[in-house]
Design an enzyme around this catalytic site. Sequence first.
Site, PDB file in Angstrom:
ATOM      1  N   GLU A  55       1.083  -1.110   0.351  1.00  0.00           N
ATOM      2  CA  GLU A  55      -0.250  -0.084  -0.172  1.00  0.00           C
ATOM      3  C   GLU A  55       0.873   1.049  -0.270  1.00  0.00           C
ATOM      4  OE1 GLU A  55      -3.020  -0.453   3.109  1.00  0.00           O
ATOM      5  OE2 GLU A  55      -3.930  -2.310   2.441  1.00  0.00           O
ATOM      6  N   GLU A 101      -4.789  -9.194  -1.583  1.00  0.00           N
ATOM      7  CA  GLU A 101      -5.146  -8.658   0.064  1.00  0.00           C
ATOM      8  C   GLU A 101      -6.724  -8.149  -0.155  1.00  0.00           C
ATOM      9  OE1 GLU A 101      -2.787  -6.397   2.875  1.00  0.00           O
ATOM     10  OE2 GLU A 101      -5.037  -6.055   3.596  1.00  0.00           O
TER      11      GLU A 101
END
Length: 538
Positions: free
Chosen positions: A198, A316
């Site tokens: 991220e 994810e």
Amino acid sequence: MAARHLLLLALVCLHAPHSASAQQPEEATVIVKGSTKIAVTDVNYICATIDWWPPEKCNYNQCPWGQSSILNLDLDHPFLAQAIQEFHNLRIRLGGSLQDRVVYDVGTNSPCSPFTNVSNGLFGFSAGCLSMDRWDKLNDLFQKTGAIITFGLNALHGRYNVQRSFWAGKWNSTNTYDFVEYTISKGYPVDSWEFGNELSGHGTGARVDAKLYGKDVIELKSILRQLYRTPLSQPLLLAPGGFFDQQWYTQLLQTSGHGVVNALTHHIYNLGGGDDVHLMRKIVDPKYLDRAEDTYRDMQLTLQRHGTWASSWVSESGGVFNNGRQLVSNTFMNSIWYLDQLGMASKYNTKVFCRQTLIGGNYGLLDTQTFLPNPDYYSALLWHRLMGNGVLSVDINAPRKLRAYAHCSKRHKGITLLLINLSNSTVYNVTLQNDLNVSVERRTGHRRRSGGLRRAVSWLGSKQSSESTKRDEYHLTAKDGDHQSRTMLLNGVPLELGDDGGVPALNPVPAGVDSPVHLAPTSIAFVVLPRFEAKACS
């Protein structure tokens, strides 16, 4: 057979809301286009994650992680290995928000310390450390269970925080090099290495420029080629494991160049935060669920235009960010979101879909404290066993509350259909048809009755035999009609561990192919059609 099918209908209706049981079913038609595949997933499409979060990770006055992280999970718990083994090669991704603060304790002289709360740390935590003793024990579990491993690497090592969330500077690859070299020396099979978590686009906690990221990915690829000396032994390189930003992802592909990144990975948390009071409504709102389709479509277009050598993974996805939500993410209702996302993502050539988490937080497939399976564990297991990697197109003649996805079957010829009823009041009688016969009837001028043809030939195709009169159905409903129940029913029977602690048998109920599929309100059904004539699946 007819008697058993009537028993199934009785059980499903018994556990449906009482207000719906007296309602007349609504007719619906699903046409499966079996002549060509619209996409192909990896054989091991189902994936689950193990994260780095320590017990002190808390949100909304809840601290649901306990002892479930890569560093402290009880690897000897009697059910953990069995839960993994049931998938016969479950793909597991090791990673998460704190992976970019992990030091690998190989070739270092510093103490190997765990994550601790600090006011100025990324996500409020200090750097942490993975000891090689712990890495050895993790790999003992993985090799024992046949797990396929993706490991998320620290992409911030050596960088510095410039302002707010922006990080600059060159990535220091030394620690990663030593760690990968150690892994190879021990013979631990890592299927893929993922670079960072991220850090793309606006980032989550930290962000890195796409051009700089692309240059560092080239360096990582060089390391892998150097250490894995034979081409066939080289694992995949995945990046960036973040939220999709089309401009950023495009720049990454353009900078890194042809063949460097094997798969672009992105994360899906499309339901909102764990404090959102509208989560239950969102899960059954087809318009809301469909918003995620834009992300999958844009990712597919980005690869087609700028990275034809790479594939797309969801590395994810927990639906609800910040740990998931208690009594939503771990209940029957979440399986509606989860299975719908699996079906939707697969249509856009997503190769792998990693669920946050295998265990940990409120969204684990296994309960963090007891290790008992939550409903989504069984949903994942059924998908893994029944849905093959060939994805087929479907047409649905019904309101948007009825969802349908079709794949080639995994274990035999024919197809498997996933049906999801988002309505809490409507019962659907779903007639299944094959597009081969639809086209034939159009050419001959025959008109279809409003309720759909009920003869087996209307959807099976031209070939028939005594064996073509059967199909297998797996109906999933909530215990006592409580959609926030943590117990799911399969064909009316509670899915609970046996007296020996083993996973229960996931047995279907046979039904005649000449009858519609009876889909109760707020329910899910896998329908296996072994004699369905689908050229793409032969």
